[in-house]
Design a protein around this motif. Structure first.
Motif, PDB file in Angstrom:
ATOM      1  N   LEU A   1       0.831  -1.204   0.000  1.00  0.00           N
ATOM      2  CA  LEU A   1       0.000   0.000   0.000  1.00  0.00           C
ATOM      3  C   LEU A   1       0.866   1.255   0.000  1.00  0.00           C
ATOM      4  CD1 LEU A   1      -2.667  -1.200   2.571  1.00  0.00           C
ATOM      5  CD2 LEU A   1      -3.033  -0.835   0.139  1.00  0.00           C
TER       6      LEU A   1
ATOM      7  N   GLU B   1       2.990  -3.958  -5.467  1.00  0.00           N
ATOM      8  CA  GLU B   1       1.600  -3.542  -5.350  1.00  0.00           C
ATOM      9  C   GLU B   1       0.895  -4.462  -4.354  1.00  0.00           C
ATOM     10  OE1 GLU B   1      -0.630  -4.243  -8.835  1.00  0.00           O
ATOM     11  OE2 GLU B   1       0.203  -6.233  -9.162  1.00  0.00           O
ATOM     12  N   PRO B   2      -0.259  -4.042  -3.869  1.00  0.00           N
ATOM     13  CA  PRO B   2      -0.987  -4.904  -2.935  1.00  0.00           C
ATOM     14  C   PRO B   2      -1.485  -6.160  -3.635  1.00  0.00           C
ATOM     15  CG  PRO B   2      -1.915  -2.672  -3.006  1.00  0.00           C
ATOM     16  CD  PRO B   2      -0.961  -2.782  -4.132  1.00  0.00           C
ATOM     17  N   GLY B   3      -1.705  -7.197  -2.872  1.00  0.00           N
ATOM     18  CA  GLY B   3      -2.232  -8.419  -3.465  1.00  0.00           C
ATOM     19  C   GLY B   3      -2.720  -9.359  -2.397  1.00  0.00           C
ATOM     20  N   PRO B   4      -3.608 -10.279  -2.760  1.00  0.00           N
ATOM     21  CA  PRO B   4      -4.225 -11.155  -1.758  1.00  0.00           C
ATOM     22  C   PRO B   4      -3.255 -12.169  -1.147  1.00  0.00           C
ATOM     23  CG  PRO B   4      -4.978 -11.705  -3.965  1.00  0.00           C
ATOM     24  CD  PRO B   4      -4.163 -10.468  -4.098  1.00  0.00           C
ATOM     25  N   GLU B   5      -2.077 -12.369  -1.738  1.00  0.00           N
ATOM     26  CA  GLU B   5      -1.137 -13.305  -1.093  1.00  0.00           C
ATOM     27  C   GLU B   5      -0.518 -12.664   0.145  1.00  0.00           C
ATOM     28  OE1 GLU B   5      -0.548 -11.779  -3.864  1.00  0.00           O
ATOM     29  OE2 GLU B   5       1.412 -10.827  -3.730  1.00  0.00           O
ATOM     30  N   ARG B   6      -0.735 -11.337   0.306  1.00  0.00           N
ATOM     31  CA  ARG B   6      -0.307 -10.655   1.525  1.00  0.00           C
ATOM     32  C   ARG B   6      -1.546 -10.027   2.160  1.00  0.00           C
ATOM     33  NH1 ARG B   6       2.122  -6.870  -1.133  1.00  0.00           N
ATOM     34  NH2 ARG B   6       1.903  -8.023  -3.049  1.00  0.00           N
TER      35      ARG B   6
ATOM     36  N   VAL C   1      -4.304  -8.460   4.586  1.00  0.00           N
ATOM     37  CA  VAL C   1      -4.171  -7.520   5.694  1.00  0.00           C
ATOM     38  C   VAL C   1      -5.406  -7.607   6.590  1.00  0.00           C
ATOM     39  CG1 VAL C   1      -3.779  -5.120   6.330  1.00  0.00           C
ATOM     40  CG2 VAL C   1      -2.902  -5.974   4.161  1.00  0.00           C
TER      41      VAL C   1
ATOM     42  N   VAL D   1      -0.779   7.495   3.078  1.00  0.00           N
ATOM     43  CA  VAL D   1      -1.564   6.319   2.692  1.00  0.00           C
ATOM     44  C   VAL D   1      -2.840   6.758   1.997  1.00  0.00           C
ATOM     45  CG1 VAL D   1      -2.769   4.286   3.545  1.00  0.00           C
ATOM     46  CG2 VAL D   1      -0.626   4.979   4.576  1.00  0.00           C
TER      47      VAL D   1
ATOM     48  N   THR E   1      -2.184   7.945  -1.575  1.00  0.00           N
ATOM     49  CA  THR E   1      -1.970   6.887  -2.553  1.00  0.00           C
ATOM     50  C   THR E   1      -3.248   6.088  -2.748  1.00  0.00           C
ATOM     51  OG1 THR E   1      -1.170   5.499  -0.787  1.00  0.00           O
ATOM     52  CG2 THR E   1       0.495   6.635  -2.094  1.00  0.00           C
ATOM     53  N   ALA E   2      -4.166   6.168  -1.783  1.00  0.00           N
ATOM     54  CA  ALA E   2      -5.381   5.370  -1.836  1.00  0.00           C
ATOM     55  C   ALA E   2      -6.378   5.896  -2.813  1.00  0.00           C
ATOM     56  CB  ALA E   2      -6.088   5.351  -0.490  1.00  0.00           C
TER      57      ALA E   2
END
Lengths: 328, 284
Positions: free
Chosen positions: B59, B76-81, B83, B280, B283-284
């Motif tokens: 993020l 980039e964000p992703g579902p393997e990480r 939150v 944050v 960037t969001a």
């Protein structure tokens, strides 16, 4: 112990029902008082004002004229029906005499009554409002999502937002006349003129509120969307749209209110059919009943505006997830 | 190959542009986390713990250095990480079931059938003991239950790394203890890598394999790393009198209150935190 707690319970429940009676009384009683005082001031005030069209109408005259308008409407309907019956009989007669005769059907061309004008105005305002919403909501979502688009369009929005409908009206009229040229028009030009004027004026609250609602989506929820790597369309549909629904509806309700106000003004100025034209015609008519009839129209315009807002509120309650939102 | 299967933060630094110039929030953060390891980040408020987590989540982007997961850089964000957010971040217009379903549909769209998706959503809600309230909306359930759903949503993505940002911070002590126990069970079960931010020394010692203690910002970095070598499964009641456990607690407390005592005025602290949060948001 038990008895004490029981008696306490009954006391508390009594005071509770007491309170609900009180609040119900307040909810009914205070508005009634307000209304009565208003009618009294109106009645007394009106009886002291003399205009060139006679005495200013008080509540009693206005009530009489509303009855008269209903009577007019019923007579006009009866006349219309009689006209069609006569025409049918005449055509049947001629076909009986001469089987080759092709019957001509003519439509009744009586003067539109007060209630016809209400119908016209309602259809026009809804058409204009829906057109405005169809443009404003998607555009508002795009503006809310993209800061650069917002910066690009903001000056235009700020420039056109405060423009009065009356300033648009001549331009819209000329544009419709120039561009809508058809031998067999589907819509009357006057209808289109009113519609576009209404749409142009009531676009802005929905546009701005949608944009604000969309840009105010909680960054936490946006982060959820990023972590899930939601595609753009799903992000808009599942996250942006639901979370900005309350703001969109605030905008829509403002828009509908403006649309209704603008429409009456546009109809008056452009002599387009509708309640505005009714008011203007009565003013030009200048009979001793005219002012009372105008007053009936004023009250009906107010009631319809109120009704439209309530309907929007009902739709909002149905559609929005946020049932706790205070809606006035 | 096996050696590559880990999470590495390599010389991570980040700067934020603020009204009063650039603010160096983190400097030279180096950390390697083995698969299945439970790591806690602890430190005073405003020291950049959340920033570290957000960089791992993707993020936020590190100004220099980077994060490598299984030999690939995180951009980039992703579902393997996945939150777990501090304030649960459930979509208020969806039920608990639908919130989890949104994630499952997105991650397993092409690999699971409709029935499998349904079962997987229910399974994950059952895993956090939320089966009884799965068709309730977030405003109809308690704070602890919301956080359970948030955890279920994250677990349902089958993440390689579970990132938790003060997941139990807003809960009362009893609910927190309950959820900590649940989390220990789940982690023993799934053996996934976890990075958790916490303010709570007991929580850190009880749950972690290693505690990463951060120095105060600006230019915060890792001060000390404390490995916790307590037998699992751990029991909070037995550990309360355990000398080893209390030894660990003292080490963390000493770091926080002697070596890294906060002397900054409260206002400045709040300012630096909001600067990071603002970034944050931007960037969001």
């Amino acid at each position: 112990m038990n008895i004490i707690s029981l008696s306490r319970l009954s006391v508390s429940s009594l005071s509770f029902s007491d309170m609900s009676v009180k609040s119900a009384a307040r909810a009914l009683f205070l508005p009634l008082i307000g209304l009565t005082v208003f009618l009294m001031i109106w009645h007394v005030g009106a009886s002291r004002i003399d205009t060139s069209l006679g005495q200013f109408p008080g509540p009693v005259q206005v009530y009489e004229q509303s009855q008269a308008l209903i009577g007019d409407h019923q007579r006009e309907r009866a006349r219309e029906q009689a006209f069609y019956e006569r025409q049918e009989a005449r055509n049947a007669d001629r076909v009986a005499k001469d089987p080759n005769y092709v019957a001509k059907i003519r439509t009744y061309t009586g003067k539109p009554t007060f209630f016809d004008q209400i119908g016209t105005s309602l259809i026009t305002v809804l058409a204009g409002f829906i057109l405005a919403a169809v443009i404003a909501i998607p555009l508002g979502i795009c503006i809310g999502l993209s800061e650069s688009l917002y910066s690009a369009l903001n000056p235009i929005i700020q420039l056109f937002k405060p423009v009065s409908p009356l300033a648009w009206l001549p331009l819209v009229t000329m544009l419709v006349s120039a561009l809508y040229v058809s031998p067999d028009p589907l819509f009357a030009k006057s209808f289109l003129t009113s519609l576009f004027t209404v749409a142009l004026c009531c676009l802005w609250p929905t546009l701005i509120n949608t944009a604000v609602g969309v840009s105010a989506v909680s960054p936490d929820l946006t982060n959820v969307s990023k972590v899930l790597r939601l595609p753009w369309s799903v992000h808009v549909r599942r996250i942006v749209l639901p979370s900005s629904i309350p703001m969109i509806f605030t905008g829509l309700r403002l828009s509908l209110g403006i649309a209704w106000m603008v429409l009456i003004a546009a109809e008056m100025l452009a002599q387009n059919p509708g309640l505005g034209k009714f008011v203007w015609d009565e003013f030009q008519n200048g009979s001793s009943n005219s002012l009372a009839r105008i007053m009936v129209a004023v009250l009906v315009i107010g009631l319809i505006g109120f009704g439209l807002d309530r309907i929007m509120l009902m739709i909002q309650r149905k559609v929005s997830w946020d049932k706790t939102a205070v809606t006035r | 190959m096996q050696a590559k299967k880990n999470l590495t933060l390599s010389d991570v630094s980040i700067e934020f542009d603020t009204a009063s110039g650039t603010f160096q929030a983190l400097q030279g953060v180096n950390l390697t986390i083995e698969p299945g390891e439970f790591v806690s980040l602890i430190g005073h408020s405003g020291c950049g713990k959340s920033t570290v987590l957000n960089i791992v989540a993707g993020l936020l982007q590190a100004t220099t250095g980077g994060v490598i997961l299984n030999g690939r850089e995180v951009n980039e964000p992703g579902p393997e990480r996945a939150v777990v957010f501090q304030n649960h971040s459930l979509l208020p217009w969806l039920t608990a079931y639908q919130n989890v379903e949104l994630a499952v549909k997105q991650v397993f769209r092409s690999t699971k059938s409709k029935a499998e998706i349904h079962d997987w959503v229910e399974f994950n809600l059952e895993r956090v003991h939320m089966a009884h309230a799965m068709h309730k909306r977030p405003d109809e359930i308690s704070g602890g239950m919301k956080q359970r759903v948030g955890i279920a949503r994250a677990l349902a993505m089958q993440p390689q790394v579970l990132l938790m940002d003060e997941p139990f911070g807003a809960l009362d002590a009893l609910t927190r203890a309950h959820l900590q126990d649940s989390l220990m069970e789940i982690q023993a079960d799934l053996n996934c890598t976890v990075i958790m931010i916490t303010h709570d020394v007991d929580e850190a010692v009880l749950l972690s394999d290693r505690i990463v203690m951060m120095t105060n910002g600006p230019s915060a970095t890792i001060g000390e790393i404390l490995p916790i070598e307590l037998e699992r499964p751990r029991n909070r009641i037995e550990l309360a009198d355990d000398t080893q456990y209390n030894g660990y607690r003292h080490q963390v407390l000493r770091f926080l209150y002697e070596k890294q005592r906060k002397v900054e005025p409260i206002k400045a602290r709040a300012g630096s935190k909001s600067a990071a949060e603002l970034e944050v948001r931007k960037t969001a």
